[in-house]
Design a protein around this motif. Structure first.
Motif, PDB file in Angstrom:
ATOM      1  N   PHE A   8       0.879  -1.166   0.000  1.00  0.00           N
ATOM      2  CA  PHE A   8       0.000   0.000   0.000  1.00  0.00           C
ATOM      3  C   PHE A   8       0.906   1.203   0.000  1.00  0.00           C
ATOM      4  CE2 PHE A   8      -2.251   3.478   2.000  1.00  0.00           C
ATOM      5  CZ  PHE A   8      -3.394   3.508   1.224  1.00  0.00           C
ATOM      6  N   ASP A   9       0.943   1.897  -1.111  1.00  0.00           N
ATOM      7  CA  ASP A   9       1.814   3.056  -1.243  1.00  0.00           C
ATOM      8  C   ASP A   9       0.939   4.296  -1.366  1.00  0.00           C
ATOM      9  OD1 ASP A   9       3.918   4.732  -1.553  1.00  0.00           O
ATOM     10  OD2 ASP A   9       4.566   3.932  -3.495  1.00  0.00           O
ATOM     11  N   PRO A  10       0.913   5.146  -0.332  1.00  0.00           N
ATOM     12  CA  PRO A  10       0.076   6.343  -0.396  1.00  0.00           C
ATOM     13  C   PRO A  10       0.454   7.286  -1.530  1.00  0.00           C
ATOM     14  CG  PRO A  10       0.842   5.965   1.847  1.00  0.00           C
ATOM     15  CD  PRO A  10       1.557   5.000   0.964  1.00  0.00           C
ATOM     16  N   ALA A  11       1.682   7.226  -2.035  1.00  0.00           N
ATOM     17  CA  ALA A  11       2.103   8.123  -3.105  1.00  0.00           C
ATOM     18  C   ALA A  11       1.422   7.790  -4.425  1.00  0.00           C
ATOM     19  CB  ALA A  11       3.618   8.044  -3.273  1.00  0.00           C
ATOM     20  N   VAL A  12       0.812   6.636  -4.524  1.00  0.00           N
ATOM     21  CA  VAL A  12       0.150   6.225  -5.763  1.00  0.00           C
ATOM     22  C   VAL A  12      -1.049   7.103  -6.054  1.00  0.00           C
ATOM     23  CG1 VAL A  12      -1.132   4.329  -6.844  1.00  0.00           C
ATOM     24  CG2 VAL A  12       0.958   3.855  -5.578  1.00  0.00           C
ATOM     25  N   PHE A  13      -1.718   7.600  -5.032  1.00  0.00           N
ATOM     26  CA  PHE A  13      -2.955   8.346  -5.222  1.00  0.00           C
ATOM     27  C   PHE A  13      -2.728   9.747  -5.763  1.00  0.00           C
ATOM     28  CE2 PHE A  13      -4.016   5.363  -1.768  1.00  0.00           C
ATOM     29  CZ  PHE A  13      -4.890   4.585  -2.493  1.00  0.00           C
ATOM     30  N   GLY A  14      -1.528  10.264  -5.627  1.00  0.00           N
ATOM     31  CA  GLY A  14      -1.263  11.629  -6.096  1.00  0.00           C
ATOM     32  C   GLY A  14      -1.824  12.649  -5.120  1.00  0.00           C
ATOM     33  N   SER A  15      -2.817  13.390  -5.543  1.00  0.00           N
ATOM     34  CA  SER A  15      -3.403  14.446  -4.730  1.00  0.00           C
ATOM     35  C   SER A  15      -4.197  13.839  -3.566  1.00  0.00           C
ATOM     36  CB  SER A  15      -4.323  15.293  -5.593  1.00  0.00           C
ATOM     37  OG  SER A  15      -5.020  16.215  -4.790  1.00  0.00           O
ATOM     38  N   PRO A  16      -4.066  14.400  -2.356  1.00  0.00           N
ATOM     39  CA  PRO A  16      -4.826  13.884  -1.206  1.00  0.00           C
ATOM     40  C   PRO A  16      -6.329  14.073  -1.342  1.00  0.00           C
ATOM     41  CG  PRO A  16      -3.004  15.261  -0.470  1.00  0.00           C
ATOM     42  CD  PRO A  16      -3.088  15.393  -1.941  1.00  0.00           C
ATOM     43  N   SER A  17      -6.765  14.897  -2.250  1.00  0.00           N
ATOM     44  CA  SER A  17      -8.208  15.138  -2.384  1.00  0.00           C
ATOM     45  C   SER A  17      -8.887  14.150  -3.342  1.00  0.00           C
ATOM     46  CB  SER A  17      -8.452  16.565  -2.861  1.00  0.00           C
ATOM     47  OG  SER A  17      -7.866  16.741  -4.140  1.00  0.00           O
ATOM     48  N   VAL A  18      -8.130  13.200  -3.901  1.00  0.00           N
ATOM     49  CA  VAL A  18      -8.692  12.207  -4.820  1.00  0.00           C
ATOM     50  C   VAL A  18      -9.549  11.223  -4.027  1.00  0.00           C
ATOM     51  CG1 VAL A  18      -8.102  10.304  -6.382  1.00  0.00           C
ATOM     52  CG2 VAL A  18      -6.773  12.400  -6.419  1.00  0.00           C
ATOM     53  N   ARG A  19     -10.733  10.962  -4.531  1.00  0.00           N
ATOM     54  CA  ARG A  19     -11.626  10.008  -3.861  1.00  0.00           C
ATOM     55  C   ARG A  19     -11.120   8.584  -4.093  1.00  0.00           C
ATOM     56  NH1 ARG A  19     -16.448  12.103  -1.900  1.00  0.00           N
ATOM     57  NH2 ARG A  19     -17.444  10.065  -1.984  1.00  0.00           N
ATOM     58  N   VAL A  20     -11.294   7.751  -3.088  1.00  0.00           N
ATOM     59  CA  VAL A  20     -10.844   6.359  -3.178  1.00  0.00           C
ATOM     60  C   VAL A  20     -12.046   5.440  -3.297  1.00  0.00           C
ATOM     61  CG1 VAL A  20      -8.685   6.728  -1.946  1.00  0.00           C
ATOM     62  CG2 VAL A  20     -10.736   6.157  -0.657  1.00  0.00           C
ATOM     63  N   GLY A  21     -11.792   4.247  -3.842  1.00  0.00           N
ATOM     64  CA  GLY A  21     -12.851   3.262  -4.001  1.00  0.00           C
ATOM     65  C   GLY A  21     -12.691   2.105  -3.035  1.00  0.00           C
ATOM     66  N   THR A  22     -13.560   1.137  -3.202  1.00  0.00           N
ATOM     67  CA  THR A  22     -13.551  -0.023  -2.313  1.00  0.00           C
ATOM     68  C   THR A  22     -12.238  -0.794  -2.411  1.00  0.00           C
ATOM     69  OG1 THR A  22     -15.938  -0.192  -2.587  1.00  0.00           O
ATOM     70  CG2 THR A  22     -14.822  -2.106  -1.679  1.00  0.00           C
ATOM     71  N   ALA A  23     -11.689  -0.917  -3.596  1.00  0.00           N
ATOM     72  CA  ALA A  23     -10.429  -1.655  -3.767  1.00  0.00           C
ATOM     73  C   ALA A  23      -9.303  -1.015  -2.961  1.00  0.00           C
ATOM     74  CB  ALA A  23     -10.055  -1.718  -5.244  1.00  0.00           C
ATOM     75  N   GLU A  24      -9.199   0.308  -2.990  1.00  0.00           N
ATOM     76  CA  GLU A  24      -8.158   0.997  -2.230  1.00  0.00           C
ATOM     77  C   GLU A  24      -8.380   0.845  -0.731  1.00  0.00           C
ATOM     78  OE1 GLU A  24      -9.821   2.472  -4.735  1.00  0.00           O
ATOM     79  OE2 GLU A  24      -8.285   2.863  -6.247  1.00  0.00           O
ATOM     80  N   ARG A  25      -9.639   0.897  -0.298  1.00  0.00           N
ATOM     81  CA  ARG A  25      -9.936   0.718   1.134  1.00  0.00           C
ATOM     82  C   ARG A  25      -9.537  -0.685   1.594  1.00  0.00           C
ATOM     83  NH1 ARG A  25     -15.007   2.903  -0.671  1.00  0.00           N
ATOM     84  NH2 ARG A  25     -14.979   5.159  -0.388  1.00  0.00           N
ATOM     85  N   GLU A  26      -9.869  -1.683   0.790  1.00  0.00           N
ATOM     86  CA  GLU A  26      -9.521  -3.063   1.163  1.00  0.00           C
ATOM     87  C   GLU A  26      -8.015  -3.279   1.132  1.00  0.00           C
ATOM     88  OE1 GLU A  26     -11.827  -5.542  -1.415  1.00  0.00           O
ATOM     89  OE2 GLU A  26     -13.654  -5.242  -0.238  1.00  0.00           O
TER      90      GLU A  26
END
Length: 140
Positions: free
Chosen positions: A4-22
């Motif tokens: 799980f690499d938080p840098a993958v998401f880019g901007s902190p304001s990007v919404r995440v989905g179920t796959a990222e939560r799991e």
């Protein structure tokens, strides 16, 4: 370890989905299994991971945990080579020699009989320490 690499998401304001939560919950489980989190802290972080809406909500959960390290390359394992039994090869050679002798001299090669006897004994009882070979169970 689950990556799980938080840098993958880019901007902190990007919404995440179920796959990222799991994926985040699985990574927290790996940190819990490694002993970095206590049970109550793990439960609290997992519930926050499933309630996360944006990447910033997930990044906060991993701020005090080490980043995942790539696994070292696996060393190729050598397979153990089984020693091939010599006895069957010797028996086959003896039988071939016996056939050649019978075909050329018309004599019976008596040296084959002990080899056949040992082959018979080998398959009936087996060689080796106690416990090897077929087991016989008798009723008393």
């Amino acid at each position: 370890m689950t990556d799980f690499d938080p840098a993958v998401f880019g901007s902190p304001s990007v919404r995440v989905g179920t796959a990222e939560r799991e994926q985040a919950a699985a990574a927290l489980g790996d940190h819990f299994a490694a002993g970095r989190l206590e049970l109550d802290e793990y439960d609290e972080r997992v519930s926050r991971a499933y309630a996360a809406k944006t990447a910033a909500d997930l990044i906060v959960l991993f701020s005090d945990l080490p980043r995942p390290q790539p696994a070292p390359p696996a060393r190729p394992q050598r397979q153990a080579r089984r020693a091939r039994p010599v006895f069957p090869a010797l028996l086959l050679a003896a039988v071939v020699v016996a056939v050649v002798i019978v075909a050329t001299t018309h004599m019976i090669p008596f040296f084959v009989f002990p080899a056949l006897f040992f082959l018979f004994i080998h398959h009936r009882r087996g060689y080796g320490p106690p416990g090897y070979g077929p087991r016989r169970h008798y009723r008393v």
